[in-house]
Design an enzyme around this catalytic site. Structure first.
Site, PDB file in Angstrom:
ATOM      1  N   HIS A 137       0.849  -1.189   0.000  1.00 17.27           N
ATOM      2  CA  HIS A 137       0.000   0.000   0.000  1.00 17.27           C
ATOM      3  C   HIS A 137       0.882   1.235   0.000  1.00 17.27           C
ATOM      4  CE1 HIS A 137      -3.150   2.852   1.096  1.00 17.27           C
ATOM      5  NE2 HIS A 137      -3.997   1.929   0.685  1.00 17.27           N
ATOM      6  N   ASP A 195      -7.902  -5.195  -0.426  1.00 19.14           N
ATOM      7  CA  ASP A 195      -8.341  -5.929  -1.619  1.00 19.14           C
ATOM      8  C   ASP A 195      -8.089  -7.426  -1.510  1.00 19.14           C
ATOM      9  OD1 ASP A 195      -7.316  -3.038  -3.113  1.00 19.14           O
ATOM     10  OD2 ASP A 195      -9.328  -3.823  -3.386  1.00 19.14           O
TER      11      ASP A 195
HETATM   12  C1  SDX Z   1      -6.070   0.208  -3.021  1.00 26.59           C
HETATM   13  O1  SDX Z   1      -4.515   4.812  -2.133  1.00 26.59           O
HETATM   14  C2  SDX Z   1      -5.367   4.108  -1.537  1.00 26.59           C
HETATM   15  O2  SDX Z   1      -5.757   4.402  -0.427  1.00 26.59           O
HETATM   16  C3  SDX Z   1      -5.893   2.918  -2.276  1.00 26.59           C
HETATM   17  C4  SDX Z   1      -6.892   2.041  -1.547  1.00 26.59           C
HETATM   18  C5  SDX Z   1      -8.188   2.775  -1.299  1.00 26.59           C
HETATM   19  O3  SDX Z   1      -8.917   2.383  -0.378  1.00 26.59           O
HETATM   20  O4  SDX Z   1      -8.524   3.696  -2.088  1.00 26.59           O
HETATM   21  O5  SDX Z   1      -6.353   1.640  -0.297  1.00 26.59           O
HETATM   22  C6  SDX Z   1      -7.263   0.800  -2.338  1.00 26.59           C
HETATM   23  O6  SDX Z   1      -5.806   0.563  -4.122  1.00 26.59           O
HETATM   24  C7  SDX Z   1      -5.202  -0.773  -2.245  1.00 26.59           C
HETATM   25  C8  SDX Z   1      -3.933  -1.217  -3.047  1.00 26.59           C
HETATM   26  C9  SDX Z   1      -4.387  -2.284  -4.073  1.00 26.59           C
HETATM   27  N1  SDX Z   1      -3.320  -2.560  -5.023  1.00 26.59           N
HETATM   28  C10 SDX Z   1      -2.696  -3.756  -5.028  1.00 26.59           C
HETATM   29  O7  SDX Z   1      -2.875  -4.631  -4.177  1.00 26.59           O
HETATM   30  C11 SDX Z   1      -1.738  -3.937  -6.193  1.00 26.59           C
HETATM   31  C12 SDX Z   1      -0.414  -4.537  -5.670  1.00 26.59           C
HETATM   32  N2  SDX Z   1       0.232  -3.505  -4.846  1.00 26.59           N
HETATM   33  C13 SDX Z   1       1.253  -2.710  -5.519  1.00 26.59           C
HETATM   34  O8  SDX Z   1       1.010  -2.436  -6.862  1.00 26.59           O
HETATM   35  C14 SDX Z   1       1.717  -1.525  -4.661  1.00 26.59           C
HETATM   36  O9  SDX Z   1       1.918  -1.988  -3.390  1.00 26.59           O
HETATM   37  C15 SDX Z   1       0.856  -0.286  -4.590  1.00 26.59           C
HETATM   38  C16 SDX Z   1       0.511   0.254  -5.932  1.00 26.59           C
HETATM   39  C17 SDX Z   1      -0.384  -0.566  -3.835  1.00 26.59           C
HETATM   40  C18 SDX Z   1       1.649   0.791  -3.820  1.00 26.59           C
HETATM   41  O10 SDX Z   1       2.786   1.036  -4.562  1.00 26.59           O
HETATM   42  P1  SDX Z   1       3.773   2.247  -4.146  1.00 26.59           P
HETATM   43  O11 SDX Z   1       3.371   2.926  -2.924  1.00 26.59           O
HETATM   44  O12 SDX Z   1       3.967   3.096  -5.349  1.00 26.59           O
HETATM   45  O13 SDX Z   1       5.038   1.457  -3.720  1.00 26.59           O
HETATM   46  P2  SDX Z   1       6.096   0.961  -4.716  1.00 26.59           P
HETATM   47  O14 SDX Z   1       5.444   0.478  -5.968  1.00 26.59           O
HETATM   48  O15 SDX Z   1       7.141   2.003  -4.819  1.00 26.59           O
HETATM   49  O16 SDX Z   1       6.660  -0.333  -3.945  1.00 26.59           O
HETATM   50  C19 SDX Z   1       7.647  -0.174  -2.933  1.00 26.59           C
HETATM   51  C20 SDX Z   1       8.516  -1.420  -3.060  1.00 26.59           C
HETATM   52  C21 SDX Z   1       9.011  -1.645  -4.495  1.00 26.59           C
HETATM   53  O17 SDX Z   1      10.243  -2.347  -4.388  1.00 26.59           O
HETATM   54  P3  SDX Z   1      11.606  -1.442  -4.583  1.00 26.59           P
HETATM   55  O18 SDX Z   1      11.456  -0.801  -5.961  1.00 26.59           O
HETATM   56  O19 SDX Z   1      11.593  -0.431  -3.469  1.00 26.59           O
HETATM   57  O20 SDX Z   1      12.718  -2.475  -4.501  1.00 26.59           O
HETATM   58  O21 SDX Z   1       7.746  -2.603  -2.725  1.00 26.59           O
HETATM   59  C22 SDX Z   1       7.648  -3.447  -3.875  1.00 26.59           C
HETATM   60  C23 SDX Z   1       8.012  -2.613  -5.098  1.00 26.59           C
HETATM   61  O22 SDX Z   1       8.596  -3.430  -6.089  1.00 26.59           O
HETATM   62  N3  SDX Z   1       6.243  -3.860  -3.930  1.00 26.59           N
HETATM   63  C24 SDX Z   1       5.831  -5.102  -4.161  1.00 26.59           C
HETATM   64  C25 SDX Z   1       4.431  -5.041  -4.064  1.00 26.59           C
HETATM   65  N4  SDX Z   1       4.040  -3.780  -3.786  1.00 26.59           N
HETATM   66  C26 SDX Z   1       5.175  -3.048  -3.715  1.00 26.59           C
HETATM   67  N5  SDX Z   1       6.518  -6.254  -4.442  1.00 26.59           N
HETATM   68  C27 SDX Z   1       5.738  -7.365  -4.618  1.00 26.59           C
HETATM   69  N6  SDX Z   1       4.375  -7.374  -4.542  1.00 26.59           N
HETATM   70  C28 SDX Z   1       3.708  -6.237  -4.260  1.00 26.59           C
HETATM   71  N7  SDX Z   1       2.353  -6.247  -4.177  1.00 26.59           N
END
Ligand code: SDX
Length: 431
Positions: free
Chosen positions: A308, A366
């Site tokens: 998140h 989710d």
């Molecule tokens: C919702 O904003 C909100 O409030 C949204 C929400 C709402 O109620 O409106 O809460 C609802 O959208 C919840 C989130 C649902 N999305 C997912 O479950 C999709 C999978 N999650 C990721 O895509 C990600 O975690 C995000 C998009 C949710 C957040 O991404 P960020 O904050 O941009 O973080 P990031 O992509 O920079 O990740 C940080 C690190 C990265 O590694 P590094 O580049 O630092 O080495 O964590 C890793 C990412 O690669 N990472 C993951 C991961 N999520 C982040 N690695 C594996 N699996 C994952 N799910």
């Protein structure tokens, strides 16, 4: 805006600029950069808005480090336990918990707006049966602007109020119609003697050929899913609704824009993507392979339903939903559902893996909502429409707050430009 007389000093090429600092009732202080471009001829750069406060709000507060979510100050776990969705709608819209009379009046007003204009049914007939319900909802909600002309004038508080009630009331009906249409079953009219969640379940799962009794455990789980998705500060879809609303667009068009944004798999589409991922994993013995892929920087695969932008602790909504998931799974059984068995084992292995612990990637709302909705018998294509239905009150509460803000200006970000500088046109024969 609480003016603390504190300032931040920014020095560029030896020139200093004092920027006011404001202190909130909770959360980080903010530095007001509104005059920076005029004073220093520079923009700030924050493409994902990770460090940007886009508005001054009193509706929802999130503490990502503590895993705290408050709606008008009330913790989400208390609201999920003691309140119900329509009462939370009142709280989000008007700022206080309703008295018994206020709640009864609000519930009656919503109940009496649950039917849609009969002619709107023709819209559905224009879609293919295999149209994604989010495509249908984006289209039909936007088309409400073509029906409800008496609630389009955003400058008339009365019309704004009616539009708000209409959207909360009609979203379940429209979402259920999208579900029935895809399934080839006849539309089911809402019933005024049912509560909001029971009405939705009946409109989705009943058939005219026989009576339908709503199971109270499923109705409670459904209402809790609605409550837990109601609002979430300035997430991508809410920011979309605010931006659309800042141009003066009508509320139905703004909510349609929010639905479109929510559809993305990184946002509200994650619940559907999560179940599709569980289907792809297939069996418990393949979980390590997918966890390895999620950790592999060269593999774009991510564990859907994990991580998140704000929560770097457990998503408090996930904690509550996990309890509901266990209740529903006990009721519906997972023995014959490999996706749910994989989900339970994946959660266990990911939570025990150092990579996810270090990066604070916990199951989010989710992950568990997808599991519950699957167990309740919804197809994955209905997961995000249910999220959109729940979030409608958050979108319109934030839209309402924005319109009431005397500082309202049309949202118009600038850019860091790295394109070509001025050059003259070249005739085709000289290229
Ligand atoms: C919702 O904003 C909100 O409030 C949204 C929400 C709402 O109620 O409106 O809460 C609802 O959208 C919840 C989130 C649902 N999305 C997912 O479950 C999709 C999978 N999650 C990721 O895509 C990600 O975690 C995000 C998009 C949710 C957040 O991404 P960020 O904050 O941009 O973080 P990031 O992509 O920079 O990740 C940080 C690190 C990265 O590694 P590094 O580049 O630092 O080495 O964590 C890793 C990412 O690669 N990472 C993951 C991961 N999520 C982040 N690695 C594996 N699996 C994952 N799910």
């Amino acid at each position: 805006m609480t003016d603390t007389k504190r300032t931040a000093t920014l020095t560029i090429d030896g020139k200093s600029y004092d920027l006011p600092i404001y202190s909130p009732t909770a959360g980080p202080d903010v530095v007001d950069i509104r005059k920076l471009y005029a004073q220093a001829d520079v923009f700030t750069y924050d493409p994902g808005f990770t460090s940007t406060a886009a508005c001054d709000s009193t509706i929802t507060y999130i503490d990502g480090a503590k895993g705290e979510l408050l709606h008008r100050g009330y913790p989400i776990d208390q609201l999920a336990e003691k309140s119900h969705y329509l009462e939370v709608c009142f709280l989000l819209l008007y700022g206080e918990l309703p008295t018994a009379d206020e709640l009864l009046d609000f519930e009656n007003r919503v109940t009496r707006h649950t039917m849609v204009h009969e002619q709107m049914m023709n819209f559905f007939k224009g879609f293919r049966r295999d149209a994604h319900p989010m495509a249908i909802m984006t289209g039909v909600i936007g088309a409400m602007s073509a029906f409800y002309h008496d609630s389009l004038d955003i400058n008339d508080p009365q019309q704004r109020e009616v539009a708000q009630i209409r959207m909360i009331a009609k979203m379940p009906t429209i979402a259920a119609m999208a579900f029935q249409y895809a399934s080839g079953r006849p539309f089911v009219y809402p019933r005024n003697d049912l509560d909001y969640a029971s009405n939705f379940l009946r409109m989705c799962f009943s058939v005219p050929a026989e009576d339908y009794e709503v199971d109270p455990i499923l109705a409670r789980a459904m209402d809790r899913i609605f409550t837990l998705h109601a609002d979430h500060e300035q997430n991508a879809s809410t920011s979309t609704v605010r931006l659309a609303g800042s141009s003066g667009a009508n509320p139905f068009a703004c909510v349609a824009a929010g639905i479109a944004c929510l559809w993305g798999p990184a946002h509200g589409g994650a619940n559907q993507a999560c179940l599709e991922m569980l289907e792809e994993i297939g069996t418990v013995d393949r979980i390590p392979e997918f966890i390895a892929r999620a950790k592999d920087k060269n593999d774009p695969f991510r564990l859907m339903g994990f991580g998140h932008r704000v929560y770097k602790n457990f998503d408090p909504r996930a904690t509550v939903l996990k309890e509901s998931a266990d209740e529903v799974l006990d009721l519906m059984g997972i023995e014959n559902n490999p996706k749910l068995q994989v989900a339970k084992e994946l959660e266990k292995q990911a939570l025990g893996d150092p990579y996810f612990k270090e990066k604070k990637l916990f199951p989010n709302v989710d992950f568990y909502s997808g599991i519950i909705l699957e167990a309740m018998g919804f197809p994955t294509s209905m997961f995000t429409p249910i999220f959109a239905l729940s979030r409608t009150v958050g979108w319109i509460s934030q839209w309402k707050e924005m319109l009431d803000d005397p500082q309202l200006k049309i949202g118009r970000p600038r850019q860091l430009y790295h394109g070509e500088t001025m050059r003259d046109y070249v005739d085709v024969e000289k290229r």
